[in-house]
Scaffold this active site. Structure first.
Site, short mmCIF file in Angstrom:
data_model
loop_
_atom_site.label_atom_id
_atom_site.label_comp_id
_atom_site.label_asym_id
_atom_site.label_seq_id
_atom_site.Cartn_x
_atom_site.Cartn_y
_atom_site.Cartn_z
N ASP A 1 -0.49 -5.11 9.60
CA ASP A 1 -1.47 -4.11 9.20
C ASP A 1 -2.75 -4.88 8.86
O ASP A 1 -2.78 -5.63 7.88
CB ASP A 1 -0.94 -3.34 7.98
CG ASP A 1 -1.92 -2.25 7.53
OD1 ASP A 1 -3.01 -2.14 8.10
OD2 ASP A 1 -1.57 -1.51 6.58
N LYS B 1 -13.21 -0.30 6.30
CA LYS B 1 -13.83 -1.18 5.31
C LYS B 1 -14.87 -2.11 5.92
O LYS B 1 -16.00 -2.17 5.45
CB LYS B 1 -12.76 -2.01 4.59
CG LYS B 1 -12.20 -1.36 3.36
CD LYS B 1 -11.36 -0.11 3.62
CE LYS B 1 -10.02 -0.43 4.22
NZ LYS B 1 -9.14 0.74 4.30
N TRP C 1 0.87 -1.18 0.00
CA TRP C 1 0.00 0.00 0.00
C TRP C 1 0.90 1.23 0.00
O TRP C 1 1.80 1.34 0.85
CB TRP C 1 -0.89 -0.04 1.25
CG TRP C 1 -1.78 1.14 1.43
CD1 TRP C 1 -2.61 1.68 0.50
CD2 TRP C 1 -1.94 1.93 2.62
NE1 TRP C 1 -3.29 2.75 1.05
CE2 TRP C 1 -2.89 2.92 2.34
CE3 TRP C 1 -1.37 1.88 3.90
CZ2 TRP C 1 -3.29 3.87 3.30
CZ3 TRP C 1 -1.77 2.81 4.84
CH2 TRP C 1 -2.72 3.78 4.54
N1 PLA Z 1 -3.59 -0.33 5.43
C1 PLA Z 1 -3.91 -0.79 4.24
C2 PLA Z 1 -3.22 -2.01 3.73
C3 PLA Z 1 -4.88 -0.15 3.45
O1 PLA Z 1 -5.18 -0.63 2.26
C4 PLA Z 1 -5.50 1.01 3.95
C5 PLA Z 1 -6.51 1.76 3.14
C6 PLA Z 1 -5.14 1.44 5.23
C7 PLA Z 1 -4.18 0.75 5.95
C8 PLA Z 1 -5.70 2.66 5.90
O2 PLA Z 1 -7.03 2.84 5.91
P1 PLA Z 1 -7.72 3.75 7.01
O3 PLA Z 1 -6.73 4.77 7.44
O4 PLA Z 1 -8.90 4.34 6.34
O5 PLA Z 1 -8.09 2.83 8.11
N2 PLA Z 1 -6.33 1.73 1.75
C9 PLA Z 1 -7.33 2.32 0.84
C10 PLA Z 1 -7.57 3.78 1.11
C11 PLA Z 1 -8.66 1.60 0.98
C12 PLA Z 1 -6.36 4.67 1.18
O6 PLA Z 1 -5.44 4.56 0.35
O7 PLA Z 1 -6.34 5.48 2.10
C13 PLA Z 1 -6.82 2.09 -0.59
O8 PLA Z 1 -7.52 2.46 -1.53
O9 PLA Z 1 -5.72 1.50 -0.74
#
Ligand code: PLA
Length: 464
Positions: free
Chosen positions: A273, A309, A192
């Protein structure tokens, strides 16, 4: 005048002059309200400092001339671009946010019920303690580890409510920076995108371990093990608890055991995570299996949790950081330091989402309803995944095998489209997605699968 300016400026260059205060001061010029002038504590907000602001404005265009324009965020920037597009077929598969079959945002029924309970009870909006809502911290750790887990019974988990997954990761990174100076965090390649930002901003060094093998469109297990083995002892190893983002490829239970073996042998510290518990398989327990496996071995570890989510609480910013320690005493000390780190960052966390989670998980009827809704959401994504595969297989006459899409889990599919092909998806087909070829299936409907398959087949074969 000049001497006043000097004394104000030299007292503390930043304590009295945050950018926001500066802007406020400018906005209030000439119309300073009574309450504004009354702010005695701030030496900058008085008649003299107003003179200073107007001088600065007159002499200098901007004090921020050296501030360059930041690039749009690779994920959240996609939503901004999507909003600006007026094409009728546009599709936002960028951010991982659940949509209904009608492609509308979805507020879970259990969330509405939990909110009604809050109104009925007339709950107040007082500050939470720095560590968050006690009822939330209790249930969040139980959901993750299982209520009967010895680490909970022995009070070996330091749990602090965080600003969702991101804020919880950030707090943990601050803990690492302060108490493990120089220790490296190993992150998967790819991962991510925000993980790198979080560790960079926390000044925590990181390096990557191999994870994704484009040849097999699967896990590079040998590479992963070799890289974790090669890292300096006592490194932190960031692992996606389930539904790896962006690849959708998770280790098998046997592979998790082997990963745990290496991490234990090297005295590394696992750092999970968990952003998709219950959302990947539809089962809260199945999706927590990796964390529980490591915990059962008696290892100390960190886990960041998110309710964005699985409860659809994206904007409520509710999650937690859990640190499993080898003793209750160590956990108490770690918790005290997490609070110490949180206090100057954001003081204390928001209450609304914490109450929702506590109400849903704390009420057996609501808890069961939540599980059913989560299964429904996970099920819709699985149906869309299948339909996309069917559409691709029907439309692509080249014989390419698209079955890797069916092997991926969670809300994303890692299509294998390269940066130019992904760009074509957006410029020609108005399909918005991240440049790494990731699409959010949670933003796709059965009705749009054929259109998406046309776009993918065209981009894959006609753009090199
Ligand atoms: N960790 C991972 C692996 C994630 O994919 C995301 C969210 C988070 C943490 C953090 O989310 P939160 O802070 O809302 O709890 N990833 C998303 C959104 C869904 C983003 O990038 O913020 C994504 O589209 O990858």
């Amino acid at each position: 005048m000049a001497s006043t300016m000097l004394s104000v400026a030299s007292a503390s260059p930043f304590a009295s002059l945050s950018p926001l205060e500066n802007v406020k001061g400018k906005l209030k010029l000439g119309s300073a309200s009574l309450s504004f002038n009354k702010a005695k504590g701030n030496p900058f907000i008085n008649a003299k400092s107003f003179c200073r602001i107007s001088m600065v404005a007159a002499v200098n265009a901007s004090r921020f001339e050296s501030v360059t324009m930041a690039p749009p965020d690779p994920i959240l920037g996609v939503s901004e671009a999507f909003r600006a597009d007026t094409h009728e077929s546009k599709l936002n598969l960028g951010v991982g946010a659940y949509r209904t079959e009608e492609l509308q945002p979805y507020v879970l029924d259990v969330v509405k019920k939990a909110e009604n309970l809050m109104v009925e009870r007339g709950e107040n909006k007082e500050y939470l303690p720095i560590e968050g809502l006690a009822a939330f911290n209790k249930v969040t750790a139980e959901l993750l580890f299982g209520a009967d887990n010895p680490v909970i019974k022995q009070q070996r988990v330091a749990t602090v409510q965080g600003l969702s997954g991101t804020g919880s990761l950030r707090l943990a990174a601050a803990l690492i920076e302060r108490y493990f100076p120089g220790a490296k965090v190993l992150i998967s390649s790819p991962t991510w995108g925000n993980h790198k930002n979080i560790f960079n901003d926390s000044r925590v060094p990181w390096s990557e371990y191999r994870y994704y093998d484009p040849k097999t469109v699967g896990l590079d297990f040998e590479g992963m093990i070799a890289d974790i083995k090669a890292a300096p002892e006592g490194s932190f190893v960031l692992l996606h608890g389930c539904a790896h983002n962006p690849t959708g490829i998770d280790p098998t239970p046997e592979q998790w055991e082997k990963i745990a073996n290496v991490i234990q042998a090297k005295s590394h510290i696992p750092f999970f995570d968990v952003a998709y518990q219950g959302f990947a398989s539809g089962s809260l327990d199945t999706d927590a299996a990796s964390v529980r496996l490591f915990t059962a071995r008696g290892m100390e570890l960190l886990v960041a949790q998110s309710y964005s989510k699985n409860l659809g609480l994206y904007a409520e910013r509710i999650g937690a950081i859990n640190v499993v320690c080898s003793s209750a005493d160590a956990a108490a000390r770690v918790k005290s330091q997490l609070k110490r780190l949180a206090r100057p960052m954001y003081s204390n966390p928001p209450i609304h989402g914490a109450r929702i989670v506590a109400n849903v998980v704390g009420d057996p009827a609501l808890f069961n309803e939540w599980k059913a809704e989560m299964e429904m959401m996970a099920g819709r994504i699985k149906n869309v995944r299948q339909k996309l595969y069917d559409s691709l297989s029907a439309k692509d006459k080249s014989g390419k095998d698209w079955s890797f899409i069916l092997k991926q889990i969670g809300m994303f599919s890692f299509t294998g489209l390269n940066i130019d092909q992904s760009a074509n998806m957006t410029s020609k087909w108005h399909v918005y997605m991240t440049k790494d070829g990731r699409i959010s299936l949670a933003g796709l409907s059965l009705a749009k699968c054929d259109y998406l398959a046309d776009a993918i087949v065209d981009s894959f074969h006609n753009v090199s």
